[in-house]
Write a protein that holds these residues in place. Structure first.
Motif, PDB file in Angstrom:
ATOM      1  N   ASP A 104     -10.360  -2.385   0.426  1.00 22.83           N
ATOM      2  CA  ASP A 104     -11.020  -3.286   1.372  1.00 22.83           C
ATOM      3  C   ASP A 104     -12.207  -3.957   0.663  1.00 22.83           C
ATOM      4  O   ASP A 104     -13.373  -3.758   1.030  1.00 22.83           O
ATOM      5  N   ASN A 127       0.842  -1.191   0.000  1.00 25.70           N
ATOM      6  CA  ASN A 127       0.000   0.000   0.000  1.00 25.70           C
ATOM      7  C   ASN A 127       0.880   1.246   0.000  1.00 25.70           C
ATOM      8  O   ASN A 127       2.052   1.191   0.377  1.00 25.70           O
ATOM      9  N   GLU A 152      -3.543   1.173  -4.393  1.00 24.54           N
ATOM     10  CA  GLU A 152      -4.380   1.906  -3.450  1.00 24.54           C
ATOM     11  C   GLU A 152      -4.831   0.984  -2.321  1.00 24.54           C
ATOM     12  O   GLU A 152      -4.996  -0.220  -2.519  1.00 24.54           O
ATOM     13  N   LYS A 153      -5.026   1.555  -1.170  1.00 30.68           N
ATOM     14  CA  LYS A 153      -5.492   0.764  -0.038  1.00 30.68           C
ATOM     15  C   LYS A 153      -6.935   0.360  -0.279  1.00 30.68           C
ATOM     16  O   LYS A 153      -7.825   1.197  -0.410  1.00 30.68           O
ATOM     17  N   ALA A 198      -3.658  -7.714  -4.126  1.00 30.58           N
ATOM     18  CA  ALA A 198      -3.464  -7.467  -2.694  1.00 30.58           C
ATOM     19  C   ALA A 198      -4.458  -8.202  -1.807  1.00 30.58           C
ATOM     20  O   ALA A 198      -4.092  -8.692  -0.736  1.00 30.58           O
ATOM     21  N   LYS A 199      -5.713  -8.262  -2.204  1.00 29.68           N
ATOM     22  CA  LYS A 199      -6.741  -8.852  -1.361  1.00 29.68           C
ATOM     23  C   LYS A 199      -7.228 -10.163  -1.975  1.00 29.68           C
ATOM     24  O   LYS A 199      -7.531 -10.226  -3.170  1.00 29.68           O
ATOM     25  N   ALA A 249       0.997   5.661  -4.555  1.00 28.43           N
ATOM     26  CA  ALA A 249       0.046   4.757  -5.209  1.00 28.43           C
ATOM     27  C   ALA A 249       0.202   4.818  -6.718  1.00 28.43           C
ATOM     28  O   ALA A 249       0.460   5.880  -7.299  1.00 28.43           O
TER      29      ALA A 249
END
Length: 397
Positions: A269, A184, A266-267, A359-360, A236
């Protein structure tokens, strides 16, 4: 490099002594003299020759031969006496004498084809012969001087960390190819430690084409050094390389390098909702559908499926063993389907992952449906229905 044998000094001594007259003065043990031991270098590479010089000033030839003993020691092992090599050591050492200057002698010991185990000290010992009735009974040490040397050696390991707070690191056992790491945006402090070289290696971290600034920490017990870069901001959307580069000074082919390919995203969720029905072994097809949402400007190009934690990431498309589809529901939701073309036992043992933007990830374990159990239930139901039908028939009769 000096090349010699014992014959050099013997010839010199014999020629000198044959012309000496009886009235030549012989120095006493109290005569002033100078002794020094030196070497042109401190470090040497394996396979090279290394030599040291023991220089005596103030004695003439006759006195050295008749009254003194000059011995070379390699660590604790005696190598020569007046440049006469010990027979068992003749393959390893060479010795020569330079007597070109009056009352100034240089005894030169060469260690040939140096190995790592040879490093240590070369020691020159000067002693006086103690005689009784003209017969030597013992030697009395007058002076001892040494010079030490080291053999250059390669780096034993490298530990390259992207940041102290992240577990990800590279070592010499890691592949030399760049390792992808997804992070991130934020500030990070890369560090690189190299261990075990002789001398201590030079180490630096390079970001793109720029060498980073930082500090060096020396570790005496590990014979190593660590470079810690100043804190760096990673923005980013950037994709750059971060390399640790090290080299042992003076040692050919000692360069070592490990590289991170740093992708800054980018962070996020994202949320996942998946339908995951049980599958039947050896069935031709099985589908898993997931909805991914809670991401602004979500896109199918950032969706991938992965078999096993370290498996290959696959985007939308048809493959030999699976098909992957993705469609956009709205600006913050997409739907992706992974279809297994032929279910195997590995599909129940190894989990699948749906991954967004590297990332996720969301883990999916496919439950197995046992066909035999289903058949048994079916047979039991049919038996009960048949029994009920027979019973009703009897009652009606």
């Amino acid at each position: 490099m000096f090349k010699s044998t014992y014959s050099v000094i013997v010839t010199t001594v014999l020629l000198t002594c044959s012309f000496l007259s009886k009235d030549i003065s012989v120095f006493s043990q109290d005569q002033e003299y100078e002794m020094s031991v030196s070497a042109p270098v401190y470090m040497v590479n394996s396979g090279e020759d290394y030599y040291a010089v023991c220089q005596l000033a103030g004695f003439d030839t006759l006195y050295i031969v008749s009254e003194l003993r000059v011995k070379w020691f390699h660590n604790t092992k005696q190598a020569t006496t007046l440049c006469l090599l010990e027979d068992i050591l003749s393959y390893k050492y060479e010795c020569s004498v330079d007597a070109s200057q009056n009352k100034n002698f240089s005894f030169i010991l060469t260690v040939t084809d140096v190995e790592k185990s040879d490093e240590g000290n070369l020691t020159c010992e000067l002693s006086k012969q103690i005689k009784v009735n003209g017969t030597r009974v013992r030697d009395e040490i007058m002076d001892v001087k040494s010079v030490s040397f080291k053999v250059r050696d390669f780096i034993k390991d490298m530990i390259f960390k992207f940041d102290q707070n992240k577990q990800e690191n590279l070592t010499l056992s890691s592949s030399s190819a760049p390792r992808l790491i997804v992070v991130n945006p934020g500030n990070y402090t890369p560090s690189c430690k190299v261990i075990g070289s002789t001398p201590v290696a030079e180490v630096k971290i390079i970001m793109g084409d720029t060498q980073l600034q930082g500090s060096l920490l020396y570790m005496e017990n590990e014979q190593g050094i660590e470079f810690v870069a100043n804190e760096i901001e990673f923005e980013a959307g950037t994709d750059t390389t971060l390399a640790c580069s090290s080299i042992v000074p003076g040692l050919p082919k000692s360069e070592r390098e490990r590289t991170f390919n740093v992708l800054v995203v980018e962070k996020l969720d994202p949320k996942f909702i998946c339908t995951n029905e049980s599958a039947v072994l050896k069935n031709k097809r099985h589908k898993v559908t997931c909805k991914v949402y809670n991401v602004k400007r979500i896109t199918c190009t950032k969706i991938a499926w992965q078999r096993g934690y370290d498996g290959e990431s696959r985007g939308s498309g048809n493959y030999e063993d699976i098909n992957i589809e993705c469609k956009k529901i709205n600006n913050s939701m997409i739907e992706t389907t992974m279809e297994i073309l032929k279910v195997t036992s590995d599909d129940f043992r190894i989990p699948y992952y749906v991954v967004y933007s590297y990332a996720k990830r969301f883990q999916i374990t496919i439950p197995q449906e046992h066909v035999n159990a289903a058949v048994n239930i079916w047979d039991s139901s049919m038996f009960f229905i048949a029994l009920l039908h027979t019973t009703l028939s009897i009652i009606l009769l």
